[in-house]
Design an enzyme around this catalytic site. Sequence first.
Site, PDB file in Angstrom:
ATOM      1  N   GLU A  49       3.192 -49.260 -40.391  1.00 39.54           N
ATOM      2  CA  GLU A  49       4.079 -48.291 -39.527  1.00 39.54           C
ATOM      3  C   GLU A  49       3.062 -47.706 -38.524  1.00 39.54           C
ATOM      4  OE1 GLU A  49       7.140 -44.862 -40.201  1.00 39.54           O
ATOM      5  OE2 GLU A  49       5.631 -44.685 -41.105  1.00 39.54           O
ATOM      6  N   GLY A  51       2.848 -44.836 -35.907  1.00 37.54           N
ATOM      7  CA  GLY A  51       3.072 -43.331 -35.787  1.00 37.54           C
ATOM      8  C   GLY A  51       3.023 -42.729 -37.112  1.00 37.54           C
ATOM      9  N   GLN A  95      -1.026 -48.248 -29.244  1.00 34.58           N
ATOM     10  CA  GLN A  95      -0.214 -49.190 -29.701  1.00 34.58           C
ATOM     11  C   GLN A  95       0.205 -50.198 -28.129  1.00 34.58           C
ATOM     12  OE1 GLN A  95       3.968 -46.439 -29.835  1.00 34.58           O
ATOM     13  NE2 GLN A  95       4.113 -48.722 -30.481  1.00 34.58           N
ATOM     14  N   HIS A 120       7.653 -44.445 -28.574  1.00 37.27           N
ATOM     15  CA  HIS A 120       8.936 -44.798 -28.394  1.00 37.27           C
ATOM     16  C   HIS A 120       9.036 -44.877 -26.825  1.00 37.27           C
ATOM     17  CE1 HIS A 120       9.751 -43.885 -32.462  1.00 37.27           C
ATOM     18  NE2 HIS A 120       9.665 -42.430 -32.428  1.00 37.27           N
TER      19      HIS A 120
HETATM   20  C1  LIG Z   1       7.651 -39.578 -34.394  1.00 38.81           C
HETATM   21  S1  LIG Z   1       5.952 -39.631 -34.568  1.00 38.81           S
HETATM   22  C2  LIG Z   1       5.623 -40.451 -36.017  1.00 38.81           C
HETATM   23  C3  LIG Z   1       6.513 -39.957 -37.146  1.00 38.81           C
HETATM   24  C4  LIG Z   1       6.280 -40.590 -38.497  1.00 38.81           C
HETATM   25  N1  LIG Z   1       6.173 -41.966 -38.661  1.00 38.81           N
HETATM   26  C5  LIG Z   1       7.011 -39.888 -39.688  1.00 38.81           C
HETATM   27  O1  LIG Z   1       7.896 -40.694 -39.883  1.00 38.81           O
HETATM   28  O2  LIG Z   1       6.927 -38.638 -39.982  1.00 38.81           O
HETATM   29  C6  LIG Z   1       5.104 -40.426 -33.346  1.00 38.81           C
HETATM   30  C7  LIG Z   1       3.739 -40.703 -33.447  1.00 38.81           C
HETATM   31  O3  LIG Z   1       3.268 -41.612 -32.498  1.00 38.81           O
HETATM   32  C8  LIG Z   1       2.035 -41.593 -31.779  1.00 38.81           C
HETATM   33  N2  LIG Z   1       1.834 -42.193 -30.801  1.00 38.81           N
HETATM   34  C9  LIG Z   1       2.323 -41.863 -29.502  1.00 38.81           C
HETATM   35  N3  LIG Z   1       1.930 -42.746 -28.429  1.00 38.81           N
HETATM   36  C10 LIG Z   1       1.075 -43.648 -29.205  1.00 38.81           C
HETATM   37  C11 LIG Z   1       0.311 -44.888 -29.005  1.00 38.81           C
HETATM   38  N4  LIG Z   1       0.283 -45.125 -27.556  1.00 38.81           N
HETATM   39  N5  LIG Z   1      -0.315 -45.616 -29.779  1.00 38.81           N
HETATM   40  C12 LIG Z   1       0.004 -45.127 -31.017  1.00 38.81           C
HETATM   41  N6  LIG Z   1       0.563 -44.148 -31.527  1.00 38.81           N
HETATM   42  C13 LIG Z   1       1.186 -43.271 -30.487  1.00 38.81           C
HETATM   43  C14 LIG Z   1       2.084 -39.818 -31.761  1.00 38.81           C
HETATM   44  O4  LIG Z   1       0.618 -39.377 -31.757  1.00 38.81           O
HETATM   45  C15 LIG Z   1       2.818 -39.439 -33.192  1.00 38.81           C
HETATM   46  O5  LIG Z   1       1.986 -38.976 -34.014  1.00 38.81           O
END
Ligand SMILES: C[S@@+](CC[C@H](N)C(=O)[O-])C[C@H]1O[C@@H](n2cnc3c(N)ncnc32)[C@H](O)[C@@H]1O
Length: 242
Positions: A49, A51, A95, A120
């Site tokens: 997963e 995030g 990512q 996203h």
């Molecule tokens: C919607 S949250 C994840 C929620 C988690 N999966 C849950 O179900 O509770 C999005 C996460 O994506 C991470 N994120 C944002 N940009 C990213 C990137 N370029 N590469 C990896 N992670 C990233 C953020 O740090 C954040 O922690």
Amino acid sequence: MPRFGGNSNYFRDFASRTGDRMMLKMEHYLDIYPRLVGHLRGQDISFLEIGVYKGGSIPMWKGYFGPSAHLTFLDIDPACLQLALPGTTVEIGDQSDPDFLSRMADRRGPFDLIIDDGGHHMDQQITSFNALWPRLNDGGLYIVEDTHTSYWPGFGGGFREPASFMEFAKDLIDRMHSWYTDQDDAFPLHPLAAEIGSIRFYDSMVVIEKHMKEAPISIAALDGQVRCSRKMLQVRGRKSIF
Ligand SMILES: C[S@@+](CC[C@H](N)C(=O)[O-])C[C@H]1O[C@@H](n2cnc3c(N)ncnc32)[C@H](O)[C@@H]1O
């Protein structure tokens, strides 16, 4: 304010008894998950997963898949490292960096299930798909969550925005069908025709199933006899294949 309800299932029950780790999901995913990934429960699968945020989904997936599953969670925020639970791994990186994703997949892949619940943004979703699709096992599922951001300009989206993930996913529909044409110039055969089994569009979620396959055949079944042929496709489909 809308209320949390619906028929009880593992995911709904989990959401209503979370501890100090916040989990962020659309409510209707909780009813889609059992239908999508129920067949993988208790199996020796490899899961990724993207995030982590506050780590709420880590115990959810760990509890659902059980001790045989190999679970990897990825985030750009180094603070997420400390959210790993026994039997799970948290990887830190971007990512939208294909080289990082490739190194991570060398260590942790190939995967049976990949969920992109990361940043996203359009470029993140598309880059991750392109880098990780080859690291998905035959029969595996690639799930992109919160694809409503395809309609949000702040995420690089917008209605029918060509660079959006939703338009990218619609384009995959054509690629999957690229056997069935002879318009070589406008619509060349795409390698994904031999790799995609299905593409499902849910509200805010796109699911792409990997199914490695030969060029399709049609059958005529009569009196217990089954005859296979590619004749119809030879006439109407891509001449170079059939
Ligand atoms: C919607 S949250 C994840 C929620 C988690 N999966 C849950 O179900 O509770 C999005 C996460 O994506 C991470 N994120 C944002 N940009 C990213 C990137 N370029 N590469 C990896 N992670 C990233 C953020 O740090 C954040 O922690």
